[in-house]
Design a protein around this motif. Sequence first.
Motif, PDB file in Angstrom:
ATOM      1  N   PHE A 135      59.115  19.772  32.498  1.00  0.00           N
ATOM      2  CA  PHE A 135      58.685  20.375  33.820  1.00  0.00           C
ATOM      3  C   PHE A 135      57.237  20.880  33.799  1.00  0.00           C
ATOM      4  N   GLU A 136      56.786  20.577  34.944  1.00  0.00           N
ATOM      5  CA  GLU A 136      55.405  21.192  35.175  1.00  0.00           C
ATOM      6  C   GLU A 136      55.107  21.543  36.436  1.00  0.00           C
ATOM      7  N   THR A 137      54.727  22.879  36.663  1.00  0.00           N
ATOM      8  CA  THR A 137      54.392  23.251  38.116  1.00  0.00           C
ATOM      9  C   THR A 137      52.946  23.337  38.394  1.00  0.00           C
ATOM     10  N   MET A 138      52.459  23.109  39.523  1.00  0.00           N
ATOM     11  CA  MET A 138      51.347  22.900  40.090  1.00  0.00           C
ATOM     12  C   MET A 138      51.101  23.881  41.556  1.00  0.00           C
ATOM     13  N   THR A 139      50.222  24.541  41.618  1.00  0.00           N
ATOM     14  CA  THR A 139      50.025  25.383  42.607  1.00  0.00           C
ATOM     15  C   THR A 139      48.962  24.415  43.597  1.00  0.00           C
ATOM     16  N   LEU A 140      49.165  24.238  44.841  1.00  0.00           N
ATOM     17  CA  LEU A 140      48.625  23.470  45.676  1.00  0.00           C
ATOM     18  C   LEU A 140      47.383  24.116  46.126  1.00  0.00           C
TER      19      LEU A 140
ATOM     20  N   LEU B 216      54.263  22.813  43.459  1.00  0.00           N
ATOM     21  CA  LEU B 216      54.882  21.483  43.333  1.00  0.00           C
ATOM     22  C   LEU B 216      55.292  21.580  42.137  1.00  0.00           C
ATOM     23  N   TYR B 217      56.674  21.367  41.980  1.00  0.00           N
ATOM     24  CA  TYR B 217      57.514  21.220  40.693  1.00  0.00           C
ATOM     25  C   TYR B 217      57.460  19.604  40.510  1.00  0.00           C
ATOM     26  N   LEU B 218      57.326  19.283  39.266  1.00  0.00           N
ATOM     27  CA  LEU B 218      57.334  17.706  38.729  1.00  0.00           C
ATOM     28  C   LEU B 218      58.344  17.823  37.595  1.00  0.00           C
ATOM     29  N   TYR B 219      59.511  17.143  37.579  1.00  0.00           N
ATOM     30  CA  TYR B 219      60.518  16.872  36.568  1.00  0.00           C
ATOM     31  C   TYR B 219      60.562  15.700  35.978  1.00  0.00           C
ATOM     32  N   THR B 220      60.278  15.405  34.580  1.00  0.00           N
ATOM     33  CA  THR B 220      60.602  13.930  33.915  1.00  0.00           C
ATOM     34  C   THR B 220      61.339  14.180  32.718  1.00  0.00           C
TER      35      THR B 220
ATOM     36  N   HIS C 277      54.512  24.945  32.354  1.00  0.00           N
ATOM     37  CA  HIS C 277      55.155  23.646  31.615  1.00  0.00           C
ATOM     38  C   HIS C 277      56.259  23.973  30.684  1.00  0.00           C
ATOM     39  N   GLY C 278      57.165  23.181  30.391  1.00  0.00           N
ATOM     40  CA  GLY C 278      57.818  23.233  29.361  1.00  0.00           C
ATOM     41  C   GLY C 278      59.405  22.051  29.412  1.00  0.00           C
ATOM     42  N   THR C 279      60.352  22.628  28.631  1.00  0.00           N
ATOM     43  CA  THR C 279      61.389  21.715  28.816  1.00  0.00           C
ATOM     44  C   THR C 279      62.613  22.742  29.272  1.00  0.00           C
ATOM     45  N   LYS C 280      63.365  22.253  30.112  1.00  0.00           N
ATOM     46  CA  LYS C 280      64.509  22.914  30.462  1.00  0.00           C
ATOM     47  C   LYS C 280      65.775  22.161  30.026  1.00  0.00           C
ATOM     48  N   HIS C 281      66.818  22.720  29.473  1.00  0.00           N
ATOM     49  CA  HIS C 281      67.906  22.036  28.689  1.00  0.00           C
ATOM     50  C   HIS C 281      69.105  22.573  29.710  1.00  0.00           C
TER      51      HIS C 281
END
Length: 74
Positions: free
Chosen positions: A23-28, A36-40, A6-10
């Motif tokens: 962003f946050e990444t989750m292994t299925l 799974l990559y989640l961007y908000t 998880h973290g922030t992308k600039h």
Amino acid sequence: MHQRTHGTKHLHHPVVGALDVQFETMTLPGDLSQVLYLYTVEPGSASAEALALLASWTQSSPAGAHRVHRQDTP
């Protein structure tokens, strides 16, 4: 090997400029090779407004808006 989950992308978009995206990444659980990559973005932020502007460019016109209506000439 340590991976960030998880973290922030600039980012910089050529039209709307700077974007801060969390962003946050989750292994299925069923397949550890798939991630799974989640961007908000923060609601109401400049990044959210920039993404809304970009999204508005992809929206369809109302049905029939581009149809040409011809009148038959007698």
